[in-house]
Write a protein that holds these residues in place. Structure first.
Motif, PDB file in Angstrom:
ATOM      1  N   GLN A 122       0.840  -1.201   0.000  1.00 28.99           N
ATOM      2  CA  GLN A 122       0.000   0.000   0.000  1.00 28.99           C
ATOM      3  C   GLN A 122       0.879   1.257   0.000  1.00 28.99           C
ATOM      4  O   GLN A 122       1.859   1.345   0.733  1.00 28.99           O
ATOM      5  CB  GLN A 122      -0.913   0.008   1.229  1.00 28.99           C
ATOM      6  N   GLY A 123       0.527   2.206  -0.846  1.00 29.51           N
ATOM      7  CA  GLY A 123       1.269   3.461  -0.907  1.00 29.51           C
ATOM      8  C   GLY A 123       2.380   3.490  -1.931  1.00 29.51           C
ATOM      9  O   GLY A 123       2.968   4.546  -2.166  1.00 29.51           O
ATOM     10  N   TYR A 124       2.676   2.344  -2.565  1.00 27.78           N
ATOM     11  CA  TYR A 124       3.744   2.315  -3.569  1.00 27.78           C
ATOM     12  C   TYR A 124       3.303   3.073  -4.815  1.00 27.78           C
ATOM     13  O   TYR A 124       2.178   2.877  -5.307  1.00 27.78           O
ATOM     14  CB  TYR A 124       4.100   0.873  -3.923  1.00 27.78           C
ATOM     15  N   ASN A 125       4.188   3.929  -5.348  1.00 29.10           N
ATOM     16  CA  ASN A 125       3.838   4.748  -6.509  1.00 29.10           C
ATOM     17  C   ASN A 125       4.650   4.405  -7.759  1.00 29.10           C
ATOM     18  O   ASN A 125       4.549   5.097  -8.777  1.00 29.10           O
ATOM     19  CB  ASN A 125       4.036   6.236  -6.185  1.00 29.10           C
ATOM     20  N   GLY A 126       5.488   3.375  -7.707  1.00 26.60           N
ATOM     21  CA  GLY A 126       6.292   2.998  -8.861  1.00 26.60           C
ATOM     22  C   GLY A 126       5.518   2.163  -9.852  1.00 26.60           C
ATOM     23  O   GLY A 126       4.293   1.982  -9.748  1.00 26.60           O
ATOM     24  N   TRP A 127       6.251   1.617 -10.855  1.00 27.02           N
ATOM     25  CA  TRP A 127       5.576   0.849 -11.900  1.00 27.02           C
ATOM     26  C   TRP A 127       5.139  -0.519 -11.400  1.00 27.02           C
ATOM     27  O   TRP A 127       5.836  -1.192 -10.649  1.00 27.02           O
ATOM     28  CB  TRP A 127       6.501   0.648 -13.102  1.00 27.02           C
ATOM     29  N   SER A 128       3.970  -0.940 -11.837  1.00 25.71           N
ATOM     30  CA  SER A 128       3.492  -2.299 -11.618  1.00 25.71           C
ATOM     31  C   SER A 128       2.406  -2.564 -12.653  1.00 25.71           C
ATOM     32  O   SER A 128       1.942  -1.644 -13.340  1.00 25.71           O
ATOM     33  CB  SER A 128       2.930  -2.484 -10.208  1.00 25.71           C
ATOM     34  N   HIS A 129       2.015  -3.794 -12.777  1.00 23.63           N
ATOM     35  CA  HIS A 129       0.887  -4.132 -13.646  1.00 23.63           C
ATOM     36  C   HIS A 129      -0.337  -4.341 -12.766  1.00 23.63           C
ATOM     37  O   HIS A 129      -0.492  -5.373 -12.128  1.00 23.63           O
ATOM     38  CB  HIS A 129       1.180  -5.405 -14.445  1.00 23.63           C
ATOM     39  N   LYS A 130      -1.136  -3.304 -12.664  1.00 18.27           N
ATOM     40  CA  LYS A 130      -2.345  -3.344 -11.839  1.00 18.27           C
ATOM     41  C   LYS A 130      -2.003  -3.707 -10.392  1.00 18.27           C
ATOM     42  O   LYS A 130      -2.755  -4.406  -9.715  1.00 18.27           O
ATOM     43  CB  LYS A 130      -3.354  -4.333 -12.420  1.00 18.27           C
ATOM     44  N   GLY A 131      -0.823  -3.224  -9.941  1.00 16.73           N
ATOM     45  CA  GLY A 131      -0.402  -3.499  -8.578  1.00 16.73           C
ATOM     46  C   GLY A 131       0.385  -4.780  -8.406  1.00 16.73           C
ATOM     47  O   GLY A 131       0.781  -5.119  -7.286  1.00 16.73           O
ATOM     48  N   PHE A 132       0.653  -5.494  -9.501  1.00 19.43           N
ATOM     49  CA  PHE A 132       1.360  -6.771  -9.436  1.00 19.43           C
ATOM     50  C   PHE A 132       2.731  -6.649 -10.099  1.00 19.43           C
ATOM     51  O   PHE A 132       2.862  -6.070 -11.179  1.00 19.43           O
ATOM     52  CB  PHE A 132       0.548  -7.859 -10.149  1.00 19.43           C
ATOM     53  N   PHE A 133       3.761  -7.204  -9.460  1.00 21.01           N
ATOM     54  CA  PHE A 133       5.119  -7.233  -9.994  1.00 21.01           C
ATOM     55  C   PHE A 133       5.445  -8.651 -10.455  1.00 21.01           C
ATOM     56  O   PHE A 133       5.273  -9.604  -9.695  1.00 21.01           O
ATOM     57  CB  PHE A 133       6.143  -6.820  -8.938  1.00 21.01           C
ATOM     58  N   GLY A 134       5.961  -8.752 -11.674  1.00 17.35           N
ATOM     59  CA  GLY A 134       6.341 -10.072 -12.167  1.00 17.35           C
ATOM     60  C   GLY A 134       7.638 -10.587 -11.588  1.00 17.35           C
ATOM     61  O   GLY A 134       7.964 -11.762 -11.718  1.00 17.35           O
ATOM     62  N   THR A 187       4.091 -12.626 -19.129  1.00 14.74           N
ATOM     63  CA  THR A 187       3.408 -13.547 -18.212  1.00 14.74           C
ATOM     64  C   THR A 187       2.882 -12.838 -16.972  1.00 14.74           C
ATOM     65  O   THR A 187       1.923 -13.308 -16.353  1.00 14.74           O
ATOM     66  CB  THR A 187       4.328 -14.705 -17.792  1.00 14.74           C
ATOM     67  N   TYR A 188       3.464 -11.674 -16.604  1.00 12.58           N
ATOM     68  CA  TYR A 188       2.953 -10.967 -15.437  1.00 12.58           C
ATOM     69  C   TYR A 188       1.539 -10.442 -15.663  1.00 12.58           C
ATOM     70  O   TYR A 188       0.833 -10.112 -14.705  1.00 12.58           O
ATOM     71  CB  TYR A 188       3.886  -9.832 -15.007  1.00 12.58           C
ATOM     72  N   GLU A 189       1.100 -10.376 -16.910  1.00 14.71           N
ATOM     73  CA  GLU A 189      -0.245  -9.887 -17.191  1.00 14.71           C
ATOM     74  C   GLU A 189      -1.317 -10.823 -16.646  1.00 14.71           C
ATOM     75  O   GLU A 189      -2.466 -10.417 -16.466  1.00 14.71           O
ATOM     76  CB  GLU A 189      -0.431  -9.693 -18.694  1.00 14.71           C
ATOM     77  N   MET A 190      -0.949 -12.072 -16.381  1.00 15.54           N
ATOM     78  CA  MET A 190      -1.905 -13.014 -15.790  1.00 15.54           C
ATOM     79  C   MET A 190      -1.869 -12.972 -14.273  1.00 15.54           C
ATOM     80  O   MET A 190      -2.703 -13.605 -13.618  1.00 15.54           O
ATOM     81  CB  MET A 190      -1.615 -14.427 -16.305  1.00 15.54           C
ATOM     82  N   MET A 191      -0.878 -12.242 -13.736  1.00 16.22           N
ATOM     83  CA  MET A 191      -0.753 -12.076 -12.281  1.00 16.22           C
ATOM     84  C   MET A 191      -0.853 -13.442 -11.596  1.00 16.22           C
ATOM     85  O   MET A 191      -0.220 -14.393 -12.050  1.00 16.22           O
ATOM     86  CB  MET A 191      -1.801 -11.075 -11.793  1.00 16.22           C
ATOM     87  N   ASP A 192      -1.632 -13.539 -10.545  1.00 15.66           N
ATOM     88  CA  ASP A 192      -1.851 -14.852  -9.917  1.00 15.66           C
ATOM     89  C   ASP A 192      -3.303 -15.284 -10.106  1.00 15.66           C
ATOM     90  O   ASP A 192      -3.868 -16.003  -9.284  1.00 15.66           O
ATOM     91  CB  ASP A 192      -1.461 -14.840  -8.434  1.00 15.66           C
ATOM     92  N   SER A 193      -3.886 -14.853 -11.225  1.00 15.23           N
ATOM     93  CA  SER A 193      -5.273 -15.184 -11.545  1.00 15.23           C
ATOM     94  C   SER A 193      -5.367 -16.581 -12.159  1.00 15.23           C
ATOM     95  O   SER A 193      -4.892 -16.812 -13.275  1.00 15.23           O
ATOM     96  CB  SER A 193      -5.850 -14.158 -12.524  1.00 15.23           C
ATOM     97  N   GLU A 194      -5.978 -17.510 -11.440  1.00 14.92           N
ATOM     98  CA  GLU A 194      -6.122 -18.866 -11.962  1.00 14.92           C
ATOM     99  C   GLU A 194      -6.943 -18.871 -13.242  1.00 14.92           C
ATOM    100  O   GLU A 194      -6.680 -19.651 -14.158  1.00 14.92           O
ATOM    101  CB  GLU A 194      -6.764 -19.770 -10.912  1.00 14.92           C
ATOM    102  N   GLY A 195      -7.935 -17.976 -13.314  1.00 12.40           N
ATOM    103  CA  GLY A 195      -8.762 -17.916 -14.510  1.00 12.40           C
ATOM    104  C   GLY A 195      -7.956 -17.540 -15.743  1.00 12.40           C
ATOM    105  O   GLY A 195      -8.100 -18.158 -16.810  1.00 12.40           O
ATOM    106  N   MET A 196      -7.070 -16.533 -15.619  1.00  9.08           N
ATOM    107  CA  MET A 196      -6.256 -16.113 -16.758  1.00  9.08           C
ATOM    108  C   MET A 196      -5.256 -17.192 -17.162  1.00  9.08           C
ATOM    109  O   MET A 196      -5.041 -17.442 -18.356  1.00  9.08           O
ATOM    110  CB  MET A 196      -5.524 -14.815 -16.430  1.00  9.08           C
ATOM    111  N   TRP A 197      -4.640 -17.821 -16.184  1.00  5.49           N
ATOM    112  CA  TRP A 197      -3.692 -18.892 -16.499  1.00  5.49           C
ATOM    113  C   TRP A 197      -4.415 -20.071 -17.150  1.00  5.49           C
ATOM    114  O   TRP A 197      -3.886 -20.698 -18.082  1.00  5.49           O
ATOM    115  CB  TRP A 197      -2.959 -19.340 -15.242  1.00  5.49           C
ATOM    116  N   ASN A 198      -5.614 -20.377 -16.693  1.00  9.20           N
ATOM    117  CA  ASN A 198      -6.379 -21.464 -17.301  1.00  9.20           C
ATOM    118  C   ASN A 198      -6.762 -21.138 -18.740  1.00  9.20           C
ATOM    119  O   ASN A 198      -6.759 -22.018 -19.607  1.00  9.20           O
ATOM    120  CB  ASN A 198      -7.633 -21.760 -16.479  1.00  9.20           C
TER     121      ASN A 198
END
Length: 225
Positions: free
Chosen positions: A49-61, A189-200
């Motif tokens: 929380q509070g991080y302002n740097g780059w991420s993909h929707k809050g997720f780091f690969g 691959t970070y675009e799928m984050m930890d979403s099981e639905g996207m990986w499936n």
């Protein structure tokens, strides 16, 4: 039809994809930036929380570690994505081509084979940097975007894939490409984050292609060999 795929940045989430590729005996090319990697692996994680740097929707690969680069990618093609993701036109041309070539040479030393592929960071390019890549022996350079027929490229330094792996019309584009003989998709691959639905969803696509008797997995460099 030849089916080729590539994935950018050398992120830690590549590990899950690679397990999938082994499962289906699928080929892929990984576009890497060695200068952004540290010796040890940086795991993927969600931003605090509070991080302002780059991420993909809050997720780091995260990033694959340099010490494990060979063991992770040894069974796949690797290509230059510049040393630290330098963007053509945003840095001096001399700095850009040095970054592109330095990454290539590093990868060739690690893997003991030619690595003549390239992916434009942020898809940035100029006529001058296209010429520089060509003069330095690169076989192709991939952009982002979509095309119905990648075999009709006017310049291999401006190679547009058929689509992103999450394209809504992925299957339609795949079937349409059969008339051209090549289908090419790309992503991170970070675009799928930890979403099981996207990986499936991705696994369903890779499984579908593997089971299709009209298609075979190939490497991007095969298009130009």
């Amino acid at each position: 039809m030849k089916v080729v795929q590539c994935w950018d940045d050398g992120v830690c989430t590549d590990l899950r994809l690679i397990e999938m590729l082994y499962k289906y005996n699928a080929k892929a090319t990984f576009n890497l930036c060695p200068g952004l990697m540290t010796d040890e692996r940086i795991p993927s994680h969600w931003a605090e929380q509070g991080y302002n740097g780059w991420s993909h929707k809050g997720f780091f690969g995260g990033h694959i570690g340099l010490k494990e680069l060979y063991s992770v990618y040894k069974d796949f093609q690797v290509a230059s994505h510049c040393w630290k993701h330098e963007c053509a036109g945003r840095v001096p041309d001399a700095d850009f081509i040095k970054a592109a070539v330095d990454a290539r040479k590093y990868l060739e030393d690690v893997f003991g084979r030619e690595c003549r592929g390239f992916a434009w960071p942020c898809s940035c390019n100029t006529p001058e940097t296209c010429d520089l890549l060509r003069e330095n022996g690169f076989a192709y350079a991939r952009l982002v975007g979509e095309t119905d027929d990648i075999t009709q490229y006017s310049d291999p330094m401006l190679l547009t894939p058929n689509c992103h792996f999450q394209a809504r019309d992925f299957y339609e584009r795949y079937e349409k490409a059969k008339s051209t003989g090549v289908f090419y998709f790309w992503g991170h691959t970070y675009e799928m984050m930890d979403s099981e639905g996207m990986w499936n969803q991705l696994e369903q696509k890779i499984s579908y292609i593997t089971r299709d008797p009209e298609s075979e997995w190939a490497d991007v460099i095969d298009i130009f060999s």
